[in-house]
Design a protein around this motif. Structure first.
Motif, PDB file in Angstrom:
ATOM      1  N   ARG A  66      13.226 -12.782  35.060  1.00 47.92           N
ATOM      2  CA  ARG A  66      13.041 -13.745  33.892  1.00 47.92           C
ATOM      3  C   ARG A  66      14.130 -13.813  32.516  1.00 47.92           C
ATOM      4  O   ARG A  66      14.873 -12.350  31.766  1.00 47.92           O
ATOM      5  CB  ARG A  66      12.140 -13.878  33.213  1.00 47.92           C
ATOM      6  CG  ARG A  66      10.864 -14.026  34.059  1.00 47.92           C
ATOM      7  CD  ARG A  66       9.674 -13.822  33.626  1.00 47.92           C
ATOM      8  NE  ARG A  66       8.797 -13.832  34.769  1.00 47.92           N
ATOM      9  CZ  ARG A  66       7.311 -13.710  34.693  1.00 47.92           C
ATOM     10  NH1 ARG A  66       6.983 -12.837  33.178  1.00 47.92           N
ATOM     11  NH2 ARG A  66       5.925 -13.626  35.078  1.00 47.92           N
ATOM     12  N   TYR A  67      13.919 -15.077  31.741  1.00 47.65           N
ATOM     13  CA  TYR A  67      15.293 -14.405  30.750  1.00 47.65           C
ATOM     14  C   TYR A  67      14.307 -15.327  29.269  1.00 47.65           C
ATOM     15  O   TYR A  67      13.878 -16.610  29.725  1.00 47.65           O
ATOM     16  CB  TYR A  67      16.928 -15.475  31.256  1.00 47.65           C
ATOM     17  CG  TYR A  67      17.164 -14.827  32.258  1.00 47.65           C
ATOM     18  CD1 TYR A  67      18.350 -13.687  31.395  1.00 47.65           C
ATOM     19  CD2 TYR A  67      17.633 -15.372  33.729  1.00 47.65           C
ATOM     20  CE1 TYR A  67      18.810 -12.739  32.615  1.00 47.65           C
ATOM     21  CE2 TYR A  67      18.215 -14.522  34.386  1.00 47.65           C
ATOM     22  CZ  TYR A  67      18.823 -13.669  34.121  1.00 47.65           C
ATOM     23  OH  TYR A  67      19.726 -12.609  35.142  1.00 47.65           O
TER      24      TYR A  67
ATOM     25  N   PHE B 138      14.713 -19.797  30.005  1.00 42.36           N
ATOM     26  CA  PHE B 138      16.531 -20.166  28.928  1.00 42.36           C
ATOM     27  C   PHE B 138      15.523 -21.198  27.948  1.00 42.36           C
ATOM     28  O   PHE B 138      15.836 -22.660  27.753  1.00 42.36           O
ATOM     29  CB  PHE B 138      16.751 -20.968  30.045  1.00 42.36           C
ATOM     30  CG  PHE B 138      18.214 -20.018  30.948  1.00 42.36           C
ATOM     31  CD1 PHE B 138      18.723 -19.170  30.248  1.00 42.36           C
ATOM     32  CD2 PHE B 138      18.032 -19.839  32.007  1.00 42.36           C
ATOM     33  CE1 PHE B 138      19.468 -17.722  30.486  1.00 42.36           C
ATOM     34  CE2 PHE B 138      18.596 -19.012  32.958  1.00 42.36           C
ATOM     35  CZ  PHE B 138      19.635 -18.169  31.981  1.00 42.36           C
ATOM     36  N   LEU B 139      14.299 -20.556  27.434  1.00 41.63           N
ATOM     37  CA  LEU B 139      13.739 -21.816  26.826  1.00 41.63           C
ATOM     38  C   LEU B 139      12.936 -23.136  27.307  1.00 41.63           C
ATOM     39  O   LEU B 139      12.127 -23.921  26.605  1.00 41.63           O
ATOM     40  CB  LEU B 139      14.904 -22.611  25.477  1.00 41.63           C
ATOM     41  CG  LEU B 139      15.041 -21.369  24.576  1.00 41.63           C
ATOM     42  CD1 LEU B 139      16.027 -21.994  23.265  1.00 41.63           C
ATOM     43  CD2 LEU B 139      14.564 -20.563  23.148  1.00 41.63           C
ATOM     44  N   LYS B 140      12.715 -23.615  28.333  1.00 41.07           N
ATOM     45  CA  LYS B 140      11.796 -24.424  29.394  1.00 41.07           C
ATOM     46  C   LYS B 140      10.472 -24.352  28.939  1.00 41.07           C
ATOM     47  O   LYS B 140       9.776 -25.516  28.663  1.00 41.07           O
ATOM     48  CB  LYS B 140      11.991 -24.289  30.871  1.00 41.07           C
ATOM     49  CG  LYS B 140      12.256 -25.298  31.468  1.00 41.07           C
ATOM     50  CD  LYS B 140      12.577 -25.737  33.106  1.00 41.07           C
ATOM     51  CE  LYS B 140      11.846 -26.656  34.074  1.00 41.07           C
ATOM     52  NZ  LYS B 140      11.862 -26.407  34.898  1.00 41.07           N
TER      53      LYS B 140
ATOM     54  N   HIS C 103       3.926 -20.510  34.330  1.00 44.15           N
ATOM     55  CA  HIS C 103       5.560 -20.906  33.911  1.00 44.15           C
ATOM     56  C   HIS C 103       6.369 -20.760  34.973  1.00 44.15           C
ATOM     57  O   HIS C 103       6.815 -21.227  34.606  1.00 44.15           O
ATOM     58  CB  HIS C 103       5.734 -20.487  32.592  1.00 44.15           C
ATOM     59  CG  HIS C 103       6.120 -18.996  32.525  1.00 44.15           C
ATOM     60  ND1 HIS C 103       6.800 -17.904  33.473  1.00 44.15           N
ATOM     61  CD2 HIS C 103       5.238 -17.484  31.918  1.00 44.15           C
ATOM     62  CE1 HIS C 103       6.713 -17.169  33.457  1.00 44.15           C
ATOM     63  NE2 HIS C 103       5.047 -16.547  32.186  1.00 44.15           N
ATOM     64  N   ASP C 104       5.984 -20.080  36.202  1.00 48.62           N
ATOM     65  CA  ASP C 104       6.584 -20.169  37.059  1.00 48.62           C
ATOM     66  C   ASP C 104       5.873 -19.627  38.655  1.00 48.62           C
ATOM     67  O   ASP C 104       4.621 -18.838  38.309  1.00 48.62           O
ATOM     68  CB  ASP C 104       7.997 -19.812  36.819  1.00 48.62           C
ATOM     69  CG  ASP C 104       7.772 -17.655  36.948  1.00 48.62           C
ATOM     70  OD1 ASP C 104       6.974 -17.403  37.278  1.00 48.62           O
ATOM     71  OD2 ASP C 104       8.569 -16.904  35.889  1.00 48.62           O
TER      72      ASP C 104
END
Length: 241
Positions: A26-27, A56-58, A91-92
């Motif tokens: 993850r980033y 990426f802030l999503k 989130h994922d």
């Protein structure tokens, strides 16, 4: 002491990568506002507001609100007691199946060693975690049913190196730390390495009241048969009054 820290860091990194072939990366961006109030020479209070986003802030990853109280002795020994409100977001595909809340009560001890060219910090924290218990109702439909209690021990070793002194209250420093999280389950004996955090960055003390820390934060966490590598850019703004 420095040799121990380097060995400890590589050991933790080696453990987390031993089975790294099954890894999700993850980033993320973690941003913290830390407010501190000094009551007298020994007592102070803090509150941290941690806003953590990923992909990426999503997406939201975590929201952490952490008030705690400190008592500092004259010999660079600090003890603290506090509470953490932690909201973990779905989130994922490799995260939780739904949002859950953790209520975390902790006690910690920080010991500081000051040398001519650098400063060493040892922080030991014991956490009692009340985590929302996820149950599957049917065919991928989940709900939170009560809470489960888990204990965790954290050890953080940090090095701070002043790089440039502009004035008494304006100093630029490098910072490096490694923090190991040990899962104690419901007892006091470590069962496994739960996470390992490594951070390298800069601290700039803007004034007597304001300090900014920013840098790269690499996290490995073990979840069932999966390693999660969270690559984070983290920034903390501290205000003391």
């Amino acid at each position: 002491m420095m040799r121990f820290f380097i060995l400890f860091s590589f050991l933790c990194f080696g453990i987390t990568n031993a089975t790294g072939q099954n890894t999700s990366t993850r980033y993320s961006s973690w941003n913290t506002f830390d407010v501190s109030k000094k009551i007298n020479q020994n007592w102070s209070i803090n509150t941290e507001f941690n806003l953590r986003r990923t992909q990426f802030l999503k997406d939201w990853e975590q929201l952490v609100i952490r008030p705690f109280v400190h008592y500092k002795f004259e010999n660079d020994l600090d003890i603290a007691f506090g509470y953490s409100y932690i909201r973990n977001y779905k989130h994922d595909g490799n995260s939780l199946p739904l949002d859950i809340i953790e209520h975390n009560i902790f006690q910690q001890l920080t010991l500081t060693h000051r040398f001519s060219n650098f400063i060493l910090d040892h922080r030991l924290r014991f956490e009692v975690r009340h985590i929302g218990n996820i149950t599957e109702l049917f065919n991928g439909v989940y709900d939170v049913d009560g809470a489960r209690i888990r204990n965790r021990f954290r050890y953080k070793f940090q090095v701070r190196i002043p790089l440039r002194v502009y004035s008494d209250n304006r100093v630029l420093s490098a910072v490096l730390y490694d923090e190991a999280f040990l899962n104690l389950e419901t007892g006091l004996r470590p069962k496994k390495l739960d996470q390992n955090w490594m951070f390298v960055g800069l601290i700039f003390r803007v004034s007597k009241q304001v300090k900014v820390r920013s840098g790269y934060h690499d996290i490995y966490a073990k979840r069932e048969d999966l390693f999660i590598n969270n690559r984070v850019w983290e920034t903390t703004l501290t205000y003391t009054f």
